[in-house]
Design an enzyme around this catalytic site. Structure first.
Site, PDB file in Angstrom:
ATOM      1  N   ARG A  27      -2.719 -11.886   0.958  1.00 34.68           N
ATOM      2  CA  ARG A  27      -1.780 -12.287  -0.110  1.00 34.68           C
ATOM      3  C   ARG A  27      -1.757 -13.803  -0.316  1.00 34.68           C
ATOM      4  NH1 ARG A  27       2.622  -8.321  -0.906  1.00 34.68           N
ATOM      5  NH2 ARG A  27       1.434  -6.421  -1.072  1.00 34.68           N
ATOM      6  N   ARG A  40       2.665 -16.123 -13.451  1.00 33.63           N
ATOM      7  CA  ARG A  40       3.244 -14.799 -13.616  1.00 33.63           C
ATOM      8  C   ARG A  40       4.269 -14.788 -14.757  1.00 33.63           C
ATOM      9  NH1 ARG A  40       6.886 -11.013  -9.792  1.00 33.63           N
ATOM     10  NH2 ARG A  40       8.323 -12.687 -10.238  1.00 33.63           N
ATOM     11  N   ASP A  77      -4.216  -5.251  -7.224  1.00 34.68           N
ATOM     12  CA  ASP A  77      -3.329  -4.504  -6.340  1.00 34.68           C
ATOM     13  C   ASP A  77      -4.010  -3.211  -5.941  1.00 34.68           C
ATOM     14  OD1 ASP A  77      -0.335  -4.804  -5.477  1.00 34.68           O
ATOM     15  OD2 ASP A  77      -0.696  -2.679  -5.751  1.00 34.68           O
ATOM     16  N   TYR A 154       2.031   6.340  -1.734  1.00 36.21           N
ATOM     17  CA  TYR A 154       2.718   5.892  -2.959  1.00 36.21           C
ATOM     18  C   TYR A 154       2.681   6.972  -4.035  1.00 36.21           C
ATOM     19  CZ  TYR A 154       2.997   1.200  -1.029  1.00 36.21           C
ATOM     20  OH  TYR A 154       3.297   0.122  -0.232  1.00 36.21           O
TER      21      TYR A 154
HETATM   22  O1  CP3 Z   1      -4.307 -11.069  -0.909  1.00 42.34           O
HETATM   23  C1  CP3 Z   1      -4.303 -11.415  -2.109  1.00 42.34           C
HETATM   24  O2  CP3 Z   1      -4.004 -12.560  -2.494  1.00 42.34           O
HETATM   25  C2  CP3 Z   1      -4.773 -10.418  -3.151  1.00 42.34           C
HETATM   26  C3  CP3 Z   1      -3.800  -9.706  -3.847  1.00 42.34           C
HETATM   27  C4  CP3 Z   1      -3.122  -8.457  -3.327  1.00 42.34           C
HETATM   28  C5  CP3 Z   1      -1.882  -8.038  -3.848  1.00 42.34           C
HETATM   29  N1  CP3 Z   1      -1.592  -6.806  -3.343  1.00 42.34           N
HETATM   30  C6  CP3 Z   1      -1.083  -8.810  -4.811  1.00 42.34           C
HETATM   31  C7  CP3 Z   1       0.350  -8.515  -4.935  1.00 42.34           C
HETATM   32  C8  CP3 Z   1      -3.549  -7.473  -2.418  1.00 42.34           C
HETATM   33  C9  CP3 Z   1      -4.777  -7.437  -1.535  1.00 42.34           C
HETATM   34  C10 CP3 Z   1      -2.566  -6.434  -2.454  1.00 42.34           C
HETATM   35  C11 CP3 Z   1      -2.671  -5.179  -1.688  1.00 42.34           C
HETATM   36  C12 CP3 Z   1      -1.511  -4.283  -1.591  1.00 42.34           C
HETATM   37  N2  CP3 Z   1      -0.628  -3.938  -2.598  1.00 42.34           N
HETATM   38  C13 CP3 Z   1      -1.166  -3.527  -0.459  1.00 42.34           C
HETATM   39  C14 CP3 Z   1      -1.938  -3.513   0.843  1.00 42.34           C
HETATM   40  C15 CP3 Z   1      -1.716  -4.728   1.623  1.00 42.34           C
HETATM   41  C16 CP3 Z   1      -0.378  -4.819   2.273  1.00 42.34           C
HETATM   42  O3  CP3 Z   1       0.349  -5.735   1.937  1.00 42.34           O
HETATM   43  O4  CP3 Z   1      -0.121  -4.000   3.160  1.00 42.34           O
HETATM   44  C17 CP3 Z   1      -0.024  -2.772  -0.764  1.00 42.34           C
HETATM   45  C18 CP3 Z   1       0.718  -1.828   0.167  1.00 42.34           C
HETATM   46  C19 CP3 Z   1       0.286  -3.015  -2.121  1.00 42.34           C
HETATM   47  C20 CP3 Z   1       1.365  -2.391  -2.932  1.00 42.34           C
HETATM   48  C21 CP3 Z   1       2.309  -3.405  -3.383  1.00 42.34           C
HETATM   49  N3  CP3 Z   1       2.055  -4.298  -4.389  1.00 42.34           N
HETATM   50  C22 CP3 Z   1       3.599  -3.686  -2.862  1.00 42.34           C
HETATM   51  C23 CP3 Z   1       4.244  -2.940  -1.718  1.00 42.34           C
HETATM   52  C24 CP3 Z   1       4.109  -4.746  -3.609  1.00 42.34           C
HETATM   53  C25 CP3 Z   1       5.478  -5.351  -3.535  1.00 42.34           C
HETATM   54  C26 CP3 Z   1       5.380  -6.432  -2.504  1.00 42.34           C
HETATM   55  C27 CP3 Z   1       6.607  -7.286  -2.457  1.00 42.34           C
HETATM   56  O5  CP3 Z   1       6.560  -8.154  -1.568  1.00 42.34           O
HETATM   57  O6  CP3 Z   1       7.532  -7.143  -3.270  1.00 42.34           O
HETATM   58  C28 CP3 Z   1       3.117  -5.145  -4.531  1.00 42.34           C
HETATM   59  C29 CP3 Z   1       3.196  -6.265  -5.486  1.00 42.34           C
HETATM   60  C30 CP3 Z   1       2.263  -7.410  -5.248  1.00 42.34           C
HETATM   61  N4  CP3 Z   1       0.928  -7.260  -5.034  1.00 42.34           N
HETATM   62  C31 CP3 Z   1       2.579  -8.796  -5.275  1.00 42.34           C
HETATM   63  C32 CP3 Z   1       1.376  -9.492  -5.111  1.00 42.34           C
HETATM   64  C33 CP3 Z   1       1.154 -10.979  -5.132  1.00 42.34           C
HETATM   65  C34 CP3 Z   1       3.948  -9.387  -5.549  1.00 42.34           C
HETATM   66  C35 CP3 Z   1       4.240  -9.097  -6.993  1.00 42.34           C
HETATM   67  C36 CP3 Z   1       5.024 -10.156  -7.715  1.00 42.34           C
HETATM   68  O7  CP3 Z   1       4.436 -11.181  -8.108  1.00 42.34           O
HETATM   69  O8  CP3 Z   1       6.199  -9.883  -7.946  1.00 42.34           O
END
Ligand code: CP3
Length: 354
Positions: A27, A40, A77, A154
């Site tokens: 991330r 964003r 994502d 999910y």
């Molecule tokens: O690593 C990176 O920079 C690449 C981007 C990336 C994102 N999601 C961006 C993101 C990657 C590799 C993921 C994978 C992902 N997404 C996973 C597996 C990795 C992990 O963290 O276990 C999972 C379970 C998801 C599903 C997901 N997407 C969740 C649970 C959330 C909410 C997270 C939160 O903290 O609220 C997201 C949203 C998300 N994906 C964000 C980002 C930067 C935050 C969204 C925002 O900007 O509001």
């Protein structure tokens, strides 16, 4: 074959000699960076950010402009696949991901089909192509996907942060239905990762965020087995280069040997694992990626440096270690802490590569 200016990450994943330990951060493009939040806001919301290749490229590059990272990771994502399957992904502000049409009825599950990445996930491939162009071979680009089981969590629960009641009920009550979903997901992930590789991803990672919620037996049958299928089905050599594959099961520390035997090149470790012990157990077979507790980045620079040194020393001499956090960086992390970490890894690791 394109020549990377910095291929330290690829060499470490293949356990070839390096001058220092490469580092990237799960991330690394995200809400702890003010410029990410600005982009964003311009995009409107998170999904619009993912679906627009210009914006996705912009945020992928942001952490690289700040920190001397050894890799870029595609900004996207894991839930793009179930979205492409028609489940209706949305993000309620501050609540994480949700699906409008979670899989509840048998007919819905039987109707699932494998999305064509060139059509339904075109925006991801366009982002990969554009990011590679912008990167100009500075560092490798990592592509990724969720594991079939994590995606199924999910898809069946309809949101994150649950007690896994629906999916575990299905697992024990109707294992045939869950296997059906996992089979489709595995085929979808193979097609998706292969399309990312053809578009320019130079390494790939499978995020099995929820595999650790399973029992010992269920993990092998419902998560690892499908990741092995993916590892056997994806392109491992492209344009004359080996494409290393990393498997990360959060909470998978008890299963390191079986994960290392899945066909991956590297195993991601969460912060609960002793990396020295992990190396003794599987270090002759695969590279290791990890595993600093993300919460360390809330502490003072001296603490970050000391904790980084403990992990480097734990791994010890030689190649085969990619430094990372044990899970995604928190949105509350001061960006200066990420810089302290990256610089510490580079400076402190040289003595282990002489
Ligand atoms: O690593 C990176 O920079 C690449 C981007 C990336 C994102 N999601 C961006 C993101 C990657 C590799 C993921 C994978 C992902 N997404 C996973 C597996 C990795 C992990 O963290 O276990 C999972 C379970 C998801 C599903 C997901 N997407 C969740 C649970 C959330 C909410 C997270 C939160 O903290 O609220 C997201 C949203 C998300 N994906 C964000 C980002 C930067 C935050 C969204 C925002 O900007 O509001």
């Amino acid at each position: 074959m394109t020549k990377l200016k910095n291929d330290t990450l690829i060499r470490a994943l293949l356990r070839q000699p390096t001058e220092y330990t490469p580092v990237w951060v799960m991330r690394q493009a995200g809400r702890y960076l003010a410029e990410y939040n600005q982009t964003r806001a311009r995009a409107g919301d998170f999904l619009s950010l993912c679906k627009n290749p210009d914006f996705a490229t912009e945020v992928t590059m942001q952490p690289l402009a700040r920190f001397p990272l050894d890799a870029a990771i595609l900004f996207s994502d894991i839930l793009t696949i179930p979205d492409a399957m028609g489940l209706g992904l949305y993000f309620a502000e501050g609540e994480g991901p949700k699906f409008e049409r979670p899989l509840r009825e048998e007919w819905e599950i039987r109707a699932l089909t494998v999305p064509d990445p060139a059509v339904h996930l075109r925006y991801v491939m366009d982002a990969v192509t554009q990011i590679r162009k912008t990167l100009d071979n500075q560092v490798p680009l990592i592509g990724f996907s969720g594991s079939p089981f994590t995606l199924a969590c999910y898809m069946v629960e309809g949101c994150g942060g649950t007690d896994f009641r629906q999916i575990k009920t299905m697992l024990y009550q109707r294992p045939d239905l869950l296997h059906h979903i996992l089979n489709i997901n595995a085929q979808a992930v193979i097609a998706y990762l292969n399309a990312q590789i053809e578009s320019g991803a130079q390494a790939v990672m499978i995020f099995d965020t929820w595999g650790g919620a399973l029992s010992h037996n269920a993990y092998q049958e419902f998560s690892l087995r499908y990741m092995s299928q993916i590892l056997a089905g994806i392109t491992r050599e492209y344009g004359g280069a080996r494409i290393p594959a990393v498997v990360f099961t959060k909470g998978g520390g008890l299963w390191l040997e079986s994960i290392a035997n899945s066909g991956c090149d590297a195993v991601g470790l969460d912060w609960t694992v002793d990396i020295a012990e992990a190396r003794r157990r599987i270090g002759d077979k695969v590279a290791l990626q990890g595993n600093l507790d993300p919460a360390v980045l809330f502490a003072a620079p001296e603490v970050i440096t000391a904790e980084t040194e403990k992990i480097l020393a734990g791994y010890g001499n030689g190649s085969g270690h990619v430094f990372n956090l044990g899970h995604g960086i928190s949105q509350f992390t001061p960006p200066e802490s990420a810089l302290t970490l990256v610089e510490a890894v580079h400076a402190l690791s040289r003595k282990y590569h002489q």
